[in-house]
Scaffold this active site. Structure first.
Site, PDB file in Angstrom:
ATOM      1  N   HIS A   1       0.813  -1.210   0.000  1.00  0.00           N
ATOM      2  CA  HIS A   1       0.000   0.000   0.000  1.00  0.00           C
ATOM      3  C   HIS A   1       0.846   1.259   0.000  1.00  0.00           C
ATOM      4  O   HIS A   1       0.392   2.323  -0.424  1.00  0.00           O
ATOM      5  CB  HIS A   1      -0.924   0.035   1.220  1.00  0.00           C
ATOM      6  CG  HIS A   1      -1.923  -1.077   1.249  1.00  0.00           C
ATOM      7  ND1 HIS A   1      -2.867  -1.260   0.257  1.00  0.00           N
ATOM      8  CD2 HIS A   1      -2.128  -2.077   2.142  1.00  0.00           C
ATOM      9  CE1 HIS A   1      -3.620  -2.320   0.545  1.00  0.00           C
ATOM     10  NE2 HIS A   1      -3.180  -2.824   1.680  1.00  0.00           N
TER      11      HIS A   1
ATOM     12  N   HIS B   1       5.622   6.855   6.463  1.00  0.00           N
ATOM     13  CA  HIS B   1       5.279   6.279   5.170  1.00  0.00           C
ATOM     14  C   HIS B   1       4.809   7.407   4.267  1.00  0.00           C
ATOM     15  O   HIS B   1       4.659   8.552   4.703  1.00  0.00           O
ATOM     16  CB  HIS B   1       4.213   5.181   5.319  1.00  0.00           C
ATOM     17  CG  HIS B   1       2.948   5.681   5.928  1.00  0.00           C
ATOM     18  ND1 HIS B   1       2.704   5.628   7.288  1.00  0.00           N
ATOM     19  CD2 HIS B   1       1.851   6.250   5.375  1.00  0.00           C
ATOM     20  CE1 HIS B   1       1.509   6.140   7.538  1.00  0.00           C
ATOM     21  NE2 HIS B   1       0.976   6.531   6.384  1.00  0.00           N
TER      22      HIS B   1
ATOM     23  N   HIS C   1       2.480   9.000   0.782  1.00  0.00           N
ATOM     24  CA  HIS C   1       1.291   8.955  -0.068  1.00  0.00           C
ATOM     25  C   HIS C   1       1.503   9.870  -1.266  1.00  0.00           C
ATOM     26  O   HIS C   1       2.067  10.960  -1.138  1.00  0.00           O
ATOM     27  CB  HIS C   1       0.054   9.423   0.704  1.00  0.00           C
ATOM     28  CG  HIS C   1      -0.351   8.521   1.824  1.00  0.00           C
ATOM     29  ND1 HIS C   1      -1.168   7.421   1.645  1.00  0.00           N
ATOM     30  CD2 HIS C   1      -0.032   8.539   3.137  1.00  0.00           C
ATOM     31  CE1 HIS C   1      -1.342   6.815   2.798  1.00  0.00           C
ATOM     32  NE2 HIS C   1      -0.659   7.470   3.724  1.00  0.00           N
TER      33      HIS C   1
ATOM     34  N   HIS D   1       3.883  10.861   6.311  1.00  0.00           N
ATOM     35  CA  HIS D   1       3.237  10.750   7.615  1.00  0.00           C
ATOM     36  C   HIS D   1       4.207  10.137   8.605  1.00  0.00           C
ATOM     37  O   HIS D   1       4.591   8.967   8.474  1.00  0.00           O
ATOM     38  CB  HIS D   1       1.975   9.880   7.536  1.00  0.00           C
ATOM     39  CG  HIS D   1       0.864  10.494   6.755  1.00  0.00           C
ATOM     40  ND1 HIS D   1      -0.230   9.778   6.305  1.00  0.00           N
ATOM     41  CD2 HIS D   1       0.654  11.769   6.354  1.00  0.00           C
ATOM     42  CE1 HIS D   1      -1.050  10.595   5.655  1.00  0.00           C
ATOM     43  NE2 HIS D   1      -0.537  11.802   5.677  1.00  0.00           N
TER      44      HIS D   1
ATOM     45  N   THR E   1      -5.918   7.024   8.006  1.00  0.00           N
ATOM     46  CA  THR E   1      -6.436   7.219   6.652  1.00  0.00           C
ATOM     47  C   THR E   1      -6.522   5.913   5.878  1.00  0.00           C
ATOM     48  O   THR E   1      -6.786   5.918   4.676  1.00  0.00           O
ATOM     49  CB  THR E   1      -5.561   8.214   5.858  1.00  0.00           C
ATOM     50  OG1 THR E   1      -4.257   7.653   5.670  1.00  0.00           O
ATOM     51  CG2 THR E   1      -5.448   9.550   6.579  1.00  0.00           C
ATOM     52  N   THR E   2      -6.295   4.799   6.551  1.00  0.00           N
ATOM     53  CA  THR E   2      -6.491   3.471   5.972  1.00  0.00           C
ATOM     54  C   THR E   2      -7.286   2.640   6.962  1.00  0.00           C
ATOM     55  O   THR E   2      -7.333   2.949   8.162  1.00  0.00           O
ATOM     56  CB  THR E   2      -5.150   2.764   5.692  1.00  0.00           C
ATOM     57  OG1 THR E   2      -4.435   2.613   6.930  1.00  0.00           O
ATOM     58  CG2 THR E   2      -4.303   3.561   4.717  1.00  0.00           C
TER      59      THR E   2
END
Length: 243
Positions: free
Chosen positions: A83, A108, A110, A127, A194-195
């Site tokens: 992801h 991580h 995005h 993040h 957010t996941t």
């Protein structure tokens, strides 16, 4: 944004290979964010009232306390979890917020950004995920625009795992402090992961100091994932965004 616990074997090797990552959620088709609530009973919070990310607008001026980063150690390993790409850190990096201590666990990425500022999306968002001893979460978000090569990311990019489920130990470790901008003005709001499972009660800090990454660095990340990995912005509802 999510926390992933990794069990790492073979402490004296620089690479560990896991089986391919499978997941019941994703970013497109039937597994897309709009369907997360329906994919698993554990994901019901994804339809909550205080979800992240958000569009940061209509802020309220406040006397926000200065952020206190007591970062003393380095990055440890990097994983492609299917992801995103996640960098885990050695223990010893602490953020003081609301009179509590939150330990840095990982960062991580995005692309494009999940949060937006006054409707503007950025090509990359980092993040930095922190957790207290009580399990409370605080996330510090850093935005990147396209520009000069980012030296802070260069060594990380040399070790990007291309296969989902693959972890590398970082032979050239980076100090955690190197990922924090010099200027620490910020926006503050309450939100969620957010996941999935989209757990709420997360303290969100979005730094105003926009960083730069080169077109090549941004492309290397987006090409690796082969798809955008951002959840669309969620309704703000009754929340207040402080700055």
């Amino acid at each position: 944004m999510k926390i992933r616990n990794l069990v790492l074997f073979g402490l004296f090797t620089s690479q560990i290979s896991f089986a391919g990552v499978d997941s019941d959620w994703g970013y497109s088709d039937a597994k897309a964010p709009s369907n997360w609530t329906n994919l698993n009973a554990k994901y019901q919070a994804c339809s909550g009232l205080n979800q992240s990310p958000i569009n940061i607008s209509q802020t309220t001026k406040a006397q926000l306390s200065p952020l206190k980063f007591n970062y003393a150690t380095t990055s440890k390993s990097i994983v492609n979890n299917g992801h995103t790409v996640q960098v885990d850190f050695n223990e010893g990096n602490v953020l003081e917020l609301d009179g509590k201590k939150f330990s840095l666990k990982q960062f991580h990425l995005h692309s494009p950004s999940e949060n937006t500022i006054l409707g503007k999306s950025y090509p990359l968002e980092m993040h930095l995920v922190h957790a207290s001893e009580q399990g409370e979460l605080a996330v510090v978000a850093v935005m990147f625009e396209q520009g000069n090569e980012n030296n802070k990311l260069s060594n990380i990019w040399k070790t990007l795992p291309k296969t989902p489920g693959t972890t590398y130990f970082l032979q050239q470790q980076e100090a955690a402090t190197s990922f924090i901008p010099e200027k620490l003005d910020y926006y503050r709001f309450n939100g969620s992961l957010t996941t999935p499972p989209c757990t709420e009660g997360v303290r969100w800090v979005v730094l105003k100091d926009i960083q730069q990454a080169s077109a090549q660095q941004i492309k290397a990340f987006t090409t690796l994932l082969e798809h955008p990995n951002n959840r669309p912005v969620q309704p703000i509802n009754a929340r207040v965004i402080l700055e």
